[in-house]
Design a protein around this motif. Structure first.
Motif, PDB file in Angstrom:
ATOM      1  N   GLN A   1      55.731  81.678  48.496  1.00 16.64           N
ATOM      2  CA  GLN A   1      54.946  81.691  47.260  1.00 16.64           C
ATOM      3  C   GLN A   1      55.061  80.375  46.525  1.00 16.64           C
ATOM      4  OE1 GLN A   1      57.799  84.622  45.079  1.00 16.64           O
ATOM      5  NE2 GLN A   1      56.899  83.337  43.456  1.00 16.64           N
ATOM      6  N   THR A   2      54.055  80.087  45.721  1.00 17.90           N
ATOM      7  CA  THR A   2      54.142  78.988  44.772  1.00 17.90           C
ATOM      8  C   THR A   2      54.890  79.481  43.532  1.00 17.90           C
ATOM      9  OG1 THR A   2      52.048  79.657  43.775  1.00 17.90           O
ATOM     10  CG2 THR A   2      51.953  78.000  45.533  1.00 17.90           C
ATOM     11  N   LYS A   3      55.141  78.594  42.603  1.00 15.98           N
ATOM     12  CA  LYS A   3      55.701  79.015  41.321  1.00 15.98           C
ATOM     13  C   LYS A   3      54.682  79.870  40.574  1.00 15.98           C
ATOM     14  CE  LYS A   3      58.764  75.045  40.634  1.00 15.98           C
ATOM     15  NZ  LYS A   3      59.107  73.891  39.752  1.00 15.98           N
ATOM     16  N   LEU A   4      55.178  80.767  39.751  1.00 13.88           N
ATOM     17  CA  LEU A   4      54.279  81.644  38.998  1.00 13.88           C
ATOM     18  C   LEU A   4      53.417  80.868  38.016  1.00 13.88           C
ATOM     19  CD1 LEU A   4      56.636  84.687  38.270  1.00 13.88           C
ATOM     20  CD2 LEU A   4      54.926  84.448  40.071  1.00 13.88           C
ATOM     21  N   THR A   5      53.875  79.692  37.623  1.00 10.68           N
ATOM     22  CA  THR A   5      53.125  78.862  36.671  1.00 10.68           C
ATOM     23  C   THR A   5      52.191  77.872  37.365  1.00 10.68           C
ATOM     24  OG1 THR A   5      55.003  77.349  36.596  1.00 10.68           O
ATOM     25  CG2 THR A   5      54.883  79.048  34.883  1.00 10.68           C
TER      26      THR A   5
ATOM     27  N   ARG B   1      48.001  79.417  42.205  1.00  5.44           N
ATOM     28  CA  ARG B   1      49.026  80.309  42.752  1.00  5.44           C
ATOM     29  C   ARG B   1      48.630  80.844  44.128  1.00  5.44           C
ATOM     30  NH1 ARG B   1      48.961  83.847  37.433  1.00  5.44           N
ATOM     31  NH2 ARG B   1      46.998  82.676  37.285  1.00  5.44           N
ATOM     32  N   LEU B   2      49.648  81.067  44.947  1.00  7.72           N
ATOM     33  CA  LEU B   2      49.429  81.609  46.283  1.00  7.72           C
ATOM     34  C   LEU B   2      50.653  82.407  46.677  1.00  7.72           C
ATOM     35  CD1 LEU B   2      47.783  81.795  48.915  1.00  7.72           C
ATOM     36  CD2 LEU B   2      48.866  79.643  49.638  1.00  7.72           C
ATOM     37  N   PHE B   3      50.427  83.614  47.205  1.00 12.75           N
ATOM     38  CA  PHE B   3      51.504  84.515  47.605  1.00 12.75           C
ATOM     39  C   PHE B   3      51.227  84.993  49.031  1.00 12.75           C
ATOM     40  CE2 PHE B   3      50.681  84.825  43.082  1.00 12.75           C
ATOM     41  CZ  PHE B   3      51.937  84.649  42.515  1.00 12.75           C
ATOM     42  N   LEU B   4      52.228  84.882  49.909  1.00  9.37           N
ATOM     43  CA  LEU B   4      52.069  85.244  51.312  1.00  9.37           C
ATOM     44  C   LEU B   4      53.238  86.114  51.757  1.00  9.37           C
ATOM     45  CD1 LEU B   4      51.113  81.726  52.727  1.00  9.37           C
ATOM     46  CD2 LEU B   4      49.541  83.630  52.338  1.00  9.37           C
TER      47      LEU B   4
ATOM     48  N   ALA C   1      49.629  83.806  33.658  1.00  7.71           N
ATOM     49  CA  ALA C   1      48.189  83.652  33.391  1.00  7.71           C
ATOM     50  C   ALA C   1      47.430  84.764  34.097  1.00  7.71           C
ATOM     51  CB  ALA C   1      47.703  82.287  33.882  1.00  7.71           C
ATOM     52  N   GLY C   2      46.609  85.459  33.341  1.00  8.93           N
ATOM     53  CA  GLY C   2      45.799  86.527  33.922  1.00  8.93           C
ATOM     54  C   GLY C   2      44.583  85.980  34.653  1.00  8.93           C
ATOM     55  N   GLY C   3      43.843  86.884  35.249  1.00  7.59           N
ATOM     56  CA  GLY C   3      42.630  86.479  35.936  1.00  7.59           C
ATOM     57  C   GLY C   3      42.350  87.340  37.143  1.00  7.59           C
TER      58      GLY C   3
ATOM     59  N   ILE D   1      41.100  92.025  42.355  1.00  3.66           N
ATOM     60  CA  ILE D   1      41.874  92.715  41.323  1.00  3.66           C
ATOM     61  C   ILE D   1      41.957  91.808  40.098  1.00  3.66           C
ATOM     62  CG2 ILE D   1      43.249  94.050  42.973  1.00  3.66           C
ATOM     63  CD1 ILE D   1      45.541  92.058  42.392  1.00  3.66           C
ATOM     64  N   VAL D   2      41.973  92.403  38.940  1.00  6.58           N
ATOM     65  CA  VAL D   2      42.120  91.659  37.690  1.00  6.58           C
ATOM     66  C   VAL D   2      43.543  91.860  37.193  1.00  6.58           C
ATOM     67  CG1 VAL D   2      41.319  91.356  35.322  1.00  6.58           C
ATOM     68  CG2 VAL D   2      39.689  91.947  37.136  1.00  6.58           C
ATOM     69  N   TRP D   3      44.319  90.783  37.195  1.00  2.79           N
ATOM     70  CA  TRP D   3      45.735  90.826  36.828  1.00  2.79           C
ATOM     71  C   TRP D   3      45.898  90.658  35.323  1.00  2.79           C
ATOM     72  CZ3 TRP D   3      50.515  92.106  37.422  1.00  2.79           C
ATOM     73  CH2 TRP D   3      51.550  91.372  36.848  1.00  2.79           C
ATOM     74  N   ASP D   4      46.596  91.609  34.689  1.00  2.00           N
ATOM     75  CA  ASP D   4      46.934  91.548  33.266  1.00  2.00           C
ATOM     76  C   ASP D   4      48.421  91.247  33.164  1.00  2.00           C
ATOM     77  OD1 ASP D   4      47.701  92.000  30.637  1.00  2.00           O
ATOM     78  OD2 ASP D   4      46.309  93.671  30.355  1.00  2.00           O
ATOM     79  N   PRO D   5      48.798  90.017  32.784  1.00  2.00           N
ATOM     80  CA  PRO D   5      50.215  89.639  32.776  1.00  2.00           C
ATOM     81  C   PRO D   5      51.012  90.302  31.656  1.00  2.00           C
ATOM     82  CG  PRO D   5      48.883  87.854  31.887  1.00  2.00           C
ATOM     83  CD  PRO D   5      47.929  88.900  32.372  1.00  2.00           C
ATOM     84  N   VAL D   6      50.350  90.775  30.615  1.00  2.00           N
ATOM     85  CA  VAL D   6      51.054  91.421  29.502  1.00  2.00           C
ATOM     86  C   VAL D   6      51.456  92.842  29.888  1.00  2.00           C
ATOM     87  CG1 VAL D   6      50.901  92.164  27.104  1.00  2.00           C
ATOM     88  CG2 VAL D   6      49.857  89.983  27.816  1.00  2.00           C
TER      89      VAL D   6
END
Length: 365
Positions: free
Chosen positions: A224-228, A232-235, A304-306, A326-331
């Motif tokens: 994975q990359t950093k969350l910031t 971003r990329l997750f494998l 960051a959402g999106g 999917i729409v990610w809500d970080p809160v």
């Protein structure tokens, strides 16, 4: 330069071997300094430990650039009555030193000269099928998803399916095509990834966590990359295998199947240990009919959402499923306003999960 190939023998203290290698590094460096056309510092220097003690001597050594491993795992504790133990292979080496600053290599892969037949081993359903490409593919994907730097498959495949070497090359070509465009300099691996839930503990060769119906463990590795990271990329790579077993402690013992009870024991004593093949590897458990399916939960895709795209990739071919948005809500840590559970398609042996932000296309803001 690799200072020596497999210099650690069970008759010699690995600390003495390490001292000899340190002396050889000094001599090699002094000799290379005589050639002005070489880049400053000369060639990269590699060592190839077979023991945790030997690896520990070089993981912090500034004069060593690469630690090279052989075989997925190595365990000679009970196969030879010798004073020193070989106990680390390429995958266990890279997993042990997760916070490293070294490069890691892996060659001499599916070779099992002590006990059992050389080459890969797999069960298709309940039938033993030797010399298939799946075990080679699995160790390569897992190693590179653990941040391995160089993988060179070298297995004894002669005498089996004459098409296997070509199949291995083609499938490793799929892996190279997948890995080459990745932003590897911005990615890291983890034995405890925080972005995804539902993973099992990495198998340790026992019957703990075994899928009883298919007699298989789920092995995995993540990147994975950093969350910031703005991109971003997750494998995640998953495959279903077991370790390879020996039937007795003799050097030329026949290979035995891993069962729901694990590997055969060295004796009938209550504290008897399981007998792994000395130069171990994966026994792929392939189920074309009773296929695997994974349910995982996305825990944290960053502050960051999106909109993200979730895809499942077939490692043998590179085929990818259509993106699931999917729409990610970080809160609230929700996806599309609810659960972040994702479900894989059914597959027979291994699969890759990729999660990344939806790409901005022409005409999008």
């Amino acid at each position: 330069w690799e200072i020596a190939n497999e210099p650690e023998a069970q008759t010699v203290n690995p600390l003495d071997v390490a001292q000899w290698q340190r002396e050889m590094i000094v001599r090699v460096s002094a000799e290379e300094a005589k050639f002005p056309r070489l880049a400053p510092g000369g060639h990269l220097v590699a060592v190839q430990p077979f023991t945790t003690d030997g690896a520990g001597q070089f993981i912090g050594n500034p004069n060593v650039d690469i630690l090279n491993g052989h075989y997925t795992t190595v365990n000679n504790k009970i196969t030879n009555n010798l004073p020193f133990v070989l106990d680390i292979g390429a995958l266990s080496l890279i997993q042990l030193h997760g916070g490293r600053t070294k490069l890691f290599g892996f060659n001499e892969t599916k070779i099992t000269p002590f006990g059992g037949k050389g080459g890969t081993r797999a069960h298709t359903g309940t039938q033993l099928t030797e010399r298939l490409a799946e075990p080679a593919r699995a160790e390569a994907w897992e190693f590179l998803f653990d941040q391995g730097a160089a993988y060179d498959h070298f297995g004894y495949l002669s005498g089996g399916d004459p098409n296997t070497p070509g199949t291995v090359r083609r499938q490793l070509g799929v892996l190279a095509k997948f890995v080459n465009p990745l932003p590897l300099g911005r990615m890291s691996s983890s034995r405890a990834p925080t972005w995804v839930g539902g993973l099992n503990l990495y198998p340790q060769g026992t019957a703990v966590g075994l899928d009883i119906a298919r007699v298989a463990h789920r092995y995995w590795a993540s990147l994975q990359t950093k969350l910031t990271d703005p991109k971003r990329l997750f494998l995640l790579y998953l495959h279903h295998s077991t370790v390879r077993c020996a039937a007795s402690t003799a050097n030329d013992a026949p290979e035995a199947d891993f069962t729901v009870n694990g590997c055969p024991k060295e004796s009938s004593a209550p504290d008897a240990q399981s007998i792994f093949l000395p130069r171990n590897g994966f026994d792929a458990r392939i189920w074309p009919t009773q296929k695997y399916q994974d349910r995982l939960t996305l825990l944290n895709l960053g502050p960051a959402g999106g909109t993200f795209e979730v895809q499942w990739i077939t490692p043998a071919s590179g085929f990818a499923t259509p993106p699931q948005k999917i729409v990610w809500d970080p809160v609230r840590k929700t996806c599309n306003g609810g659960s972040c559970e994702i479900v894989s398609p059914f597959y027979s042996f291994d699969i890759v999960l990729r999660v990344q932000p939806e790409p901005i296309r022409s005409g999008q803001p």
